[in-house]
Structure formats: C-alpha cells, structure tokens
Design a protein around this motif. Structure first.
Motif, PDB file in Angstrom:
ATOM      1  N   ASN A  95      54.522   5.760  65.105  1.00 27.65           N
ATOM      2  CA  ASN A  95      53.609   6.486  66.002  1.00 27.65           C
ATOM      3  C   ASN A  95      53.011   5.571  67.060  1.00 27.65           C
ATOM      4  OD1 ASN A  95      53.921   9.031  64.954  1.00 27.65           O
ATOM      5  ND2 ASN A  95      52.175   8.902  63.589  1.00 27.65           N
ATOM      6  N   LEU A 143      51.119   7.195  69.706  1.00 22.35           N
ATOM      7  CA  LEU A 143      49.834   7.823  69.375  1.00 22.35           C
ATOM      8  C   LEU A 143      48.788   6.743  69.136  1.00 22.35           C
ATOM      9  CD1 LEU A 143      50.863  10.630  66.865  1.00 22.35           C
ATOM     10  CD2 LEU A 143      50.710  10.745  69.336  1.00 22.35           C
ATOM     11  N   TYR A 144      47.846   7.040  68.276  1.00 21.72           N
ATOM     12  CA  TYR A 144      46.789   6.086  67.976  1.00 21.72           C
ATOM     13  C   TYR A 144      47.245   5.204  66.816  1.00 21.72           C
ATOM     14  CZ  TYR A 144      46.278   9.781  64.541  1.00 21.72           C
ATOM     15  OH  TYR A 144      46.530  10.713  63.571  1.00 21.72           O
ATOM     16  N   GLU A 196      46.740   3.726  63.092  1.00 24.01           N
ATOM     17  CA  GLU A 196      46.107   4.142  61.847  1.00 24.01           C
ATOM     18  C   GLU A 196      45.789   2.913  61.009  1.00 24.01           C
ATOM     19  OE1 GLU A 196      45.569   7.755  60.294  1.00 24.01           O
ATOM     20  OE2 GLU A 196      44.140   6.134  60.005  1.00 24.01           O
TER      21      GLU A 196
END
Lengths: 174, 308, 416
Positions: free
Chosen positions: C372, C375-376, C378
């Motif tokens: 990801n 995306l951000y 984690e």
C-alpha cells in the motif's frame, strides 16, 4: 336571431372553447396544482404548483416532451417527433413506469429490438431528473425536504429524526 | 555410503510423491483464455453525472442487509467531509456501500458523487485467491461469499484491486468478510434489482444484462457528444466488472484507479502457477539424477580405496 | 550449565550412566541433574529473567487476542489486512527455516557427508521455524480452528495459499520424520531410526520439491496485489523466484547464526565433533550462501529491467531499496566471498547476521512497509509487537530445550 346576438354567441363559444380545452396549444395552462403522490412511501406527496412552473418554463415541451402535440425542445428529439400528435395523456406516469426494473417491463424492452428509448427512466427517476435537473440549473430548491416532507417510514429508513443514532459516535474501529 | 536400493528409493519416493500428487494436481491453473462472464449475467450501469449525493442507496443497503445502526443518519451529508488516514470513506463491516464527494475544478454542475461497492468482477481476485473456495461467481452475475468456510486468512482483502472486502475484526468468535453481494439472496436470485438500485431517486443506476448495459453506456456517450468521458469504467478493467461507470470528468479525478489494466488479477499469478507442475515433474528426476551422479563418484572413490 | 560442565559435570550423551545403569526418561529430561539442581540452573540464567519478563507481559496479551479478537490486538484494517504476525511470523521465519531442506539435500542427496555434524541442527532449525510459523499463522487467522478447512472441508485449489497450506503441512511431516533418528537415538528406538533411514532419500527429494514450491508460493502471494506492493519489491514473473533464491541464503545464513549462538551459549552441549568442524562448515555454508546471493542479485536486477522500474531507484523508496540491497545482499555477498577466500569463519558469521537482517527487512518491506505504498503507512499495534516477541521467545525456549537434550549438537554414544 339577430346579427348582434350571433356575434355575442360566437364570442361566447370561442371563450368557452378556450376555457374548456386545456390541451390546445401553448396558451392553455393545464391544472393549477398537481399532487404527485403515486410513489409516496419514504416521503409524502409533492404538492406541485403546476401553474407556476408552466409559467416559468414557457414551453410545455420543457417537461412534457412532445406529448402535448408540439415539437420537443431538443433538436435531436425533433428529428423523429417534430410533427407528433398529442399523446393520450401528458402525465408523466403514463409513460414512465413506476417499477422500472420489474422483470416484466424489462422483458418487454428487451423483446423489442426496434425500440429506441431503451434507457427511458422509471417514474421516480424521471421526476427527480427532470425536477432536480432544472432546479440545479436554474437555482431552484435542491434539498429533499424542500419538495416533499419525510414520512415516519422515511425517518426510520434514513435513521434520522427520532430514529437517529445515539449522539456519541463510537471511538476506534477500522 | 548408501547404495541406491530400488526398493528403498521407491518406498521413500512413493511416500513423498503421494503427498505431492494431491497438492500438485490441485495447484494447476486453467491455461489460456479468459472467462468472458456468464451469458445472461446481470450488471449495473452507474451514471455519475446523475448522482446528487443523497445517500438513499446507503440507507437502502443498510435496511436490506440488516446492517447495524450507522454513526450518523443517512441524510447527513457531513460524512462527505470525513477523512481517515488521508482517505475518503470506504466500505466497512457496517457499510457495504458508501458515497463520496469529489470537488472537481472547473466542473459546472458542482461536485461529483461516486457510489462505491463491490464491482462483482467477471474474474474476481477475491475468488481466485481464496483457498477454501469461499467465493462464488453466480450465473446471475453477483460475487457471493460463504462465511461458513472462511478461515479468516484475509488474502481476498490483499487481492481485491478495489479495496472492497471488509472484515469484522471486532468479532472474536466469528469474524467474517463483509461486502456487497448485489442483494443476491433476497433479490437477484429472483430476478429483482439490488435494493440500492431500486431506491435511488435519480435513477443513477440502471440494472440489466451486462452485455446490454455496455451497449447502453456507449450509446449514452455517443448521444451526448462532449458530455461523457469516452470510457466505460469496468467494461474491461481487471477482466471486466459487472458494475460499470460513466463519468463526465476523468475517472482518476473521482477516485478510480486508472492503472489497473485489463488483465484479471489471476493473470499476474499464472506465471507462478504454471511453474508448479514443472517443478513437480522435473525435480524428482533432476535431483535423483544429482544423487546418482554424486553417489557414483563416491562409489568409484570407495572402489579405488578398497583396491589399493 | 556451562559453569557446571566447567566443574566436571558430564552432560548425558548415551543411554547409560557412568556407573552402568540406564538413564530414565525423567532424568534425561532434567539433563541428568536433580530437580533442585535443574531449578537452580534455570534461576541463575539471566536470559531466563528476560524470558519471564516477556511472558509476564506477553502471555496476557496473547490470551487477550483470542478473547477480544484481532481488532483489539492488531492494527489490522480493511486496507491493511496483514500485519506483523504474518510479515514476521510467516514471511520472515519461513525463509530463515529453509536450512532444513538445504542440509538434507547437501548431506543425503549430494552426498556431502562432511556436513553431517551440522546437518541435524539445520533440520531442527527448519522444523522449529516452520512449526512456529504455523503458530504465528494460528494467532493471525480470524478463525484458527478452521485451519484444516482447505484440506478437508472446502478446497480452493487454484489459490496460491492452497499450495502453501498443503505444502507446509506435508513438509512439516517430512521434517519431523527427518528428525526422528535424533529422537530415536535419544529415546532408544532403533527400529524407528532404521525405518526413516530407508526412506530418507524419498523424504529429501520430497523436501526439495515442497520447499521450492512453497518458498516460491509465499512470494507469489504478492502477485495477487500488483499495484499494492512497491514496484521495486514486486515483479510479476520473478516474485516467486526472488523469494525462493533468497530463502536459500536465508536458511544457510540462519544456520550459521544458530550454530554460532549454540557455540557461544550452549557450549556445554557441543561435542568435539561439532566444535572442531564448525569453523570449516561455517565457511562451507558461506560458499553456498554467496552463490545464492549473487544469483539473487542478478535476478533482482533483471526483474527491475523487465518492468522498467529504473526511475523508482531515484525516489525515496528507491533509497530505502538500495539500503536493503546493500546491507542485506551486496555487503553479505562481499563478506562471504572474503570469508571463503581467507577461510575466516568469524567474517562469515558477521556476514550471516547481516544477511538474516537483510532477509527480515526484505520480507517486512514486501509484506508491510511498502505494501500500500500509494496509501498511508500502517504502524503495527504495540500488542502485535508484544505477541510477536512472546511467540518468538517460545520458539527460542523450545529450541533451547531440544538442543539441550536431543543429539543435535553432540553425537549419541550407542551401546558398545
């Protein structure tokens, strides 16, 4: 009968004819108010001010397409519908089905390969696309309850009003 | 030095190969060709130019699927401002569909609203990645899920290119995947449209045969020159999806991934899957060969030693 | 124990005591010490204090994971379904446990009997690594009691994970079988040992086939997410091969690391055969690892060229990638080569620690850090970290317990 009487009667006939024939041409207005309530469940009926909108629209064909006998507004539509006879009824629900995706109706559409208007919206879609579409373009009301108030069923459905969720939202979650 | 006794080798080899044979035949993928979809499968065409963000679809889904109470009422549009980890809303264990708002510069009609839900792909990544066969592509077009066999490995969530499947992490006893099933159990099976489609006041969504919807989508593009982007999103993406979209602004501006390509996700895995039978057939002979060669050398050395 | 042996204590290495009577199973389990002496040894060991601390904090959290669910114990989300349990417990531990099939192949298949002193340690490393990878999997699965479903209840044979599940199960059986001789010696079960010896070639070939495929399959799992793993860590055609080749040097390097740790901390248990040959064997393992490293490096470069990912090397992620390749691949490659050249076990050992770090970094990057990447980011929940440490500590405890007893680091003296 004297000549003068004949003239008065002639004028009276013309006035009466104009008065009782709302479907003739653009000069006639149609009903002043129409209650659009055939689909009411989540929201109540719409008290539609037909007279006001007829005045705002100018041309009946803006909403009623060619069903009143005149040419449609859009050029593309006029290619086929330029000189149409008036339809049996100009009411929306006469052509736009209440159950748009009902199997029987879809089969009829599918079973008619020559049918051009396969994408005809159902009644609910026709109402909203027509009304909201114009309101968005012309700056009219666009909120749901601006046109029809929510029923109790609607409040339960949208989880609002007295069915609204508890105030504090839960923390966390993914 | 261990002599290759045919009997011993067969004993051992058979034991090993028997186990492998089960796994080996199981892991082969069907070779070339893609699945074009079931012939009469249904789909939904979503016209983004019509959506006004009223969220009636979300409410309808919640009711139809018996989902829990939402945090905010469904007619509350402040949800469009919610941002989590820098992302707009996404599907969750409590919401199989969500609508997001996208401000697009220069668009006259205001913001674009997009409804997100499982796209019911023709060759779903979730289905092809599931090792307990929990997903099924029904002939009606819906991709449905069987929670009774799910082990909770969550590979489907890794595989889905649209980030759709959610998982009920909150449950310790029976966590399962949660996603839109196109109202299969309650509606689609009986030929009726999903609840969201029926509920939408603007008729943003058209329900019909997927093949018909593709034609309808392209017809709309053609009849409204300059209005729509000349692309039906989902017609070909990742092998084609049952839910397809029309938009009047570029798709990447309203949250769609436009780099997915037209290959179903399984295509990226096929290269490995074809290696599996090769290894299973070549390795035994290859390594037994190595063993024979190395043993031969040892045998020769031993012979020389004893001679000398 | 080292102190005890220094004072003249003889660790058990045969069935009979010095006075001729047989050791009982209980005595064997207690390493030939009285229960009191055994407890004293355990209490004196500072490493055990650390373990008790880990368990004091970790055990409640581990139990909590099963009571409150994954939502409580992890930052597992809809976007990030896999966290540290899999990224470390499965994806990192499995390649590090590849020493099993490496040693089996080397000794039994290729006939390199000179590696026999370290063979059993390699096999044990493999068995325990896989066993605990399954433990980690059970902690991670939403419904771990359904673990056997892909075998007996509902099969999804087209899925890569199906192959992983079947292979790990079958391979574990193989590895248990391969270690039966050690257990048989210790318990005095000559027939069992003979039975395994007769099928050892079949077991070894099965082990190679299974290992090739499931090491590769773990990589292939990421081909299900072509857009989600960063392009520098992703290659559709070569992903499985990257994971397989890196598993080879991972297993060999981990074996060097474990043998080094055994030499340092379980000195009392290592017999002369092991101690004398260890340095030579370490350099031998380094040779194999170096070959695997250069192969990996070349295929990695080819993978980048194949997808034309050169531009990514100049980004922030690119720098991180170059760091991983340098510290985890290139430096170990150079050091291993130097170690072989100069016959330096010490250098090989240092390189092994780097290589193991590099493997861990690569797997964590692929599964968690660059996953990801669009995306951000984690960050795992602290409870995830605690649970990983707790389960890994258990792995070490079991490892140590087995090494202290079974004839792995020493040779069992059969009755004359």
């Amino acid at each position: 009968m004297g000549g003068r009487t004949r003239r008065v009667m002639g004028v009276a006939v013309v006035v009466a004819a104009l008065g009782v024939s709302p479907h003739i041409g653009r000069a006639a207005g149609g009903p002043a108010m129409v209650e659009l309530g055939s689909l009411s469940t989540l929201f109540g009926a719409v008290p539609f001010d037909h007279a006001k909108h007829a005045g705002l629209a100018g041309d009946c064909a803006e909403c009623h397409h060619h069903t009143l006998g005149g040419a449609p507004v859009k050029e593309n539509c006029a290619r086929c519908h330029k000189a149409n006879q008036p339809a049996k009824s100009a009411a929306c629900r006469e052509c736009h089905p209440a159950e748009r995706f009902e199997a029987g109706y879809m089969a009829t559409v599918a079973g008619n390969p020559q049918l051009y208007h396969t994408g005809k919206p159902g009644l609910k879609g026709a109402y909203h696309q027509k009304c909201l579409g114009c309101h968005q373009a012309m700056g009219g009301p666009t909120g749901c309850e601006d046109c029809h108030s929510m029923t109790e069923k609607g409040e339960a459905f949208y989880r609002t009003g007295k069915y609204a969720p508890a105030a504090a939202p839960k923390k966390g979650g993914h | 030095m261990k002599k290759i006794d045919r009997r011993n080798f067969l004993k051992g080899g058979l034991a090993g190969s028997a186990a492998i044979a089960v796994t080996g035949t199981a892991a082969t993928a069907k070779g070339a060709g893609t699945f074009g979809g079931y012939p009469n499968s249904m789909g939904v065409l979503v016209d983004l130019t019509k959506c006004v963000g009223c969220r009636t679809c979300e409410a309808a889904c919640n009711k139809e699927q018996g989902l829990p109470e939402p945090e905010k009422p469904f007619n509350d549009t402040s949800v469009f401002d919610e941002i989590k980890h820098g992302q707009k809303r996404r599907t969750s264990e409590k919401a199989y569909t969500v609508v997001n708002r996208y401000e697009v510069e220069g668009r006259e009609g205001g913001p674009v609203f997009r409804k997100i839900q499982c796209n019911h792909c023709q060759e779903p990544a979730c289905l092809t990645s599931c090792f307990v066969n929990a997903y099924t592509k029904t002939p009606e077009g819906a991709v449905v899920y069987n929670p009774k066999v799910c082990v909770g490995c969550r590979t489907c969530m890794v595989a889905c290119p649209f980030y759709i499947p959610a998982y009920s992490y909150s449950s310790a006893i029976n966590p399962v995947v949660k996603k839109c099933i196109m109202c299969y159990d309650t509606r689609l099976k009986f030929g009726r449209p999903p609840a969201c489609v029926e509920a939408c006041p603007q008729e943003v969504m058209v329900f019909g045969k997927r093949t018909d919807l593709i034609k309808l989508g392209h017809q709309r593009i053609k009849e409204n020159p300059g209005k729509y982007v000349d692309h039906l999103y989902g017609e070909n993406e990742v092998g084609g999806t049952s839910w397809m979209y029309l938009s009047d602004v570029p798709f990447d501006k309203v949250g769609f991934d436009t780099h997915l390509g037209n290959e179903p996700i399984i295509s990226y895995v096929k290269e490995f899957l074809t290696v599996v039978p090769m290894v299973l057939t070549i390795w035994p002979a290859l390594f037994t060969g190595f063993h024979l060669l190395s043993n031969r050398k040892e045998a020769l050395t031993k012979e020389e030693e004893t001679k000398g | 124990m080292n102190r005890l042996v220094g004072r003249g204590f003889q660790p058990i290495a045969s069935h009979v005591k010095p006075d001729g009577t047989r050791w009982s199973v209980k005595e064997k389990l207690l390493l030939g010490l009285t229960p009191r002496e055994y407890m004293a040894v355990q209490v004196r060991n500072p490493f055990n204090w650390l373990l008790w601390l880990i368990y004091a904090i970790g055990l409640p959290v581990l139990v909590g994971r099963f009571i409150y669910g994954l939502g409580w114990a992890t930052h597992g989300s809809y976007d990030y379904p896999w966290g540290l349990f899999l990224a470390w417990g499965l994806f990192t531990m499995v390649p590090l446990s590849a020493s099993g099939f490496m040693m089996g192949t080397t000794v039994e298949l290729f006939g390199r009997k000179d590696f026999k002193p370290i063979e059993r340690l390699g096999l044990l490393n493999g068995l325990l690594g896989y066993l605990f990878a399954v433990m980690f999997l059970q902690v991670d699965l939403g419904q771990p009691w359904r673990l056997i479903y892909p075998m007996f209840v509902s099969l999804g044979p087209a899925a890569v994970l199906f192959l992983v599940a079947w292979h790990v199960a079958t391979y574990l059986s193989c590895q248990v079988a391969e270690l039966v001789p050690a257990y048989a010696e210790w318990m005095g079960l000559p027939k069992a040992k003979k039975a395994i010896k007769s099928i050892v070639l079949g077991l070894t070939v099965a082990g190679i086939i299974l290992s090739t495929l499931h090491q590769g399959a773990l990589g292939a799992l990421f081909t299900y997410a072509p857009g989600k793993v960063h392009p520098l860590w992703y290659s559709s055609p070569f992903q499985w091969f990257h994971f397989l080749v890196s598993a080879i040097f991972a297993g060999l390097s981990m074996l060097i690391v474990v043998s080094t740790l055994s030499k340092w901390f379980l000195r009392w248990r290592c017999d002369d055969n092991f101690k004398k040959n260890l340095d030579t064997l370490t350099v031998g393992l380094a040779k194999g690892a170096a070959l695997a490293l250069i192969t990996y490096l070349v295929i990695k470069v080819i993978g980048i060229a194949h997808d034309n990912d050169w531009e990514y090397l100049f980004s922030g992620w690119g720098q991180w990638f170059l760091f991983e390749m340098t510290v985890g691949v290139i430096v170990p490659l150079v050091l291993y080569t130097m170690a072989v050249r100069n016959d330096s076990a010490k250098l090989a050992r240092f390189s092994a620690f780097l290589a193991v770090f590099g493997i861990a970094l690569n797997r964590l990057n692929t599964a968690l850090i660059t996953f990801n990447w669009k995306l951000y980011q984690e960050i795992p929940h602290w409870r995830e970290v605690v649970i990983v440490i707790t389960v890994y500590a258990t792995y070490i405890v079991v490892y140590r317990a087995v090494l202290a007893r079974l004839p792995i680091l020493y040779t069992w003296k059969e009755r004359n």
